[in-house]
Design a protein around this motif. Structure first.
Motif, short mmCIF file in Angstrom:
data_model
loop_
_atom_site.label_atom_id
_atom_site.label_comp_id
_atom_site.label_asym_id
_atom_site.label_seq_id
_atom_site.Cartn_x
_atom_site.Cartn_y
_atom_site.Cartn_z
N ARG A 75 0.72 -6.54 -6.70
CA ARG A 75 -0.29 -7.35 -7.18
C ARG A 75 -0.70 -7.30 -8.68
NH1 ARG A 75 -5.31 -6.93 -8.47
NH2 ARG A 75 -5.32 -4.65 -8.56
N THR A 139 -5.81 -10.12 -1.74
CA THR A 139 -4.95 -9.05 -1.75
C THR A 139 -5.43 -7.65 -2.24
OG1 THR A 139 -3.64 -9.67 -3.59
CG2 THR A 139 -3.08 -10.66 -1.44
N ALA A 168 1.02 -13.25 -1.81
CA ALA A 168 0.73 -12.79 -0.36
C ALA A 168 2.22 -12.35 0.14
CB ALA A 168 0.00 -13.53 0.45
N HIS A 173 1.72 -9.20 3.01
CA HIS A 173 0.52 -9.35 3.57
C HIS A 173 0.48 -10.56 4.75
CE1 HIS A 173 -1.80 -6.25 1.89
NE2 HIS A 173 -1.74 -6.80 0.72
#
Length: 338
Positions: A75, A139, A168, A173
């Protein structure tokens, strides 16, 4: 300087490959970043390019860390690349929630929602962002909380929603993303938590706005941030939470009375946490974290809302004291599910 951390190594790979794609495809940096994200996910060049460009991108991919990357490392690297692209973009709505704020919202979800769930509740938490952008906020929250969760996001910007997909996917995720206008689109499933860094301004489609209680009517134009709050609460389960980043002047605007009455009717106001003034070069753009809970018959209003001015996130002593005040309020005002 040679990259040493996993975040730096992934960022350099993304940036180098993105610049190659940008030159070859003659496309904006953010669009090229989407394509490079796909290459990193597959660890190969997925586009039809000339040999020189393909070889250079493969060379960048070979510099990726050998070990598995943590979601938060991914991220942060994507965030750095996205910020670089946003600085070069002329789109005013291309902005990103500050990292410290995103992680603090994740902390609030953990303490207010997850820690207050029944001990035998193993169901995943459903979290929705109706203005998801590149999915950085969504996220960040998913990375912060301790229980399994499923994310959902909507954004009308095609480039940003593609970035959200890449973001993602690379973080592994479980997120459903939609390239739509969340004010137009009503989702079927209700969510446990809605988070949103609210875009600010007027909503252009007055025909759509007519379906909203917070449409002012007459000659007044509807505010997009008001309509998003209404849609977000509508999409939340009874007893679910809304955690919004709002402008400090939200309740001083010309339509504030209508908004305040609607919020009191539909939700319980849990908190208003003003972000540190030092985060904003121009105080006109200062924001607060606004926390509400959708009304349900078994819930009682808190004795008092959590109202505070947050200290600088870098002031550890002051933040520790603030965290204690917040957690004392949570323990005294939010009952654990049974």
């Amino acid at each position: 300087m040679e990259a040493t951390t996993n975040v730096e190594k992934l960022y350099e790979c993304l940036d180098r490959g993105t610049e190659c794609l940008q030159r070859y495809l003659q496309t904006p940096y953010l669009d090229a970043l989407v394509a490079m994200g796909e290459n990193v996910f597959h660890h190969d060049v997925m586009q039809q390019l000339d040999k020189e460009t393909t070889d250079e991108i493969r060379e960048a991919l070979n510099e990726l860390p050998d070990e598995s990357l943590r979601s938060e490392e991914v991220r942060k690297a994507i965030q750095l690349a996205t910020l670089k692209g946003m600085r070069a973009s002329t789109q005013p709505h291309h902005a990103m929630t500050p990292d410290a704020v995103s992680l603090f919202i994740g902390y609030l979800v953990e303490k207010m929602v997850i820690n207050k769930r029944a001990d035998n509740n193993d169901e995943p938490l459903f979290i929705y962002d109706p203005a998801v952008g590149s999915a950085n906020l969504l996220t960040a929250v998913l990375n912060t909380i301790s229980k399994p969760a499923k994310g959902k996001g909507i954004d009308p910007d095609e480039t940003l929603i593609q970035l959200a997909y890449a973001n993602a996917n690379l973080q592994n995720h479980d997120v459903n993303l939609f390239h739509q206008d969340s004010i137009v689109t009503k989702m079927d499933e209700l969510d446990d938590v809605v988070i949103c860094d609210l875009p600010i301004g007027y909503y252009p489609n007055e025909e759509v706005a007519k379906n909203y209680s917070l449409n002012p009517g007459g000659n007044e134009k509807p505010y997009v941030h008001h309509l998003l709050i209404e849609r977000a609460i509508e999409q939340t389960k009874p007893g679910g939470y809304g955690i919004f980043l709002i402008p400090n002047g939200l309740f001083q605007s010309d339509q504030a009375d209508q908004l305040h009455e609607w919020i009191k009717k539909e939700t319980m106001i849990y908190g208003l946490l003003q972000l540190p003034q030092s985060m904003f070069k121009n105080q006109q753009y200062a924001k607060s974290i606004f926390i509400v809970r959708k009304r349900d018959e078994y819930l009682r209003d808190p004795d008092q809302a959590l109202l505070a001015e947050l200290p600088s996130f870098t002031n550890k002593a002051a933040m520790a004291d603030m965290i204690k005040q917040i957690e004392d309020w949570i323990d005294g005002q939010i009952e654990k599910d049974v």
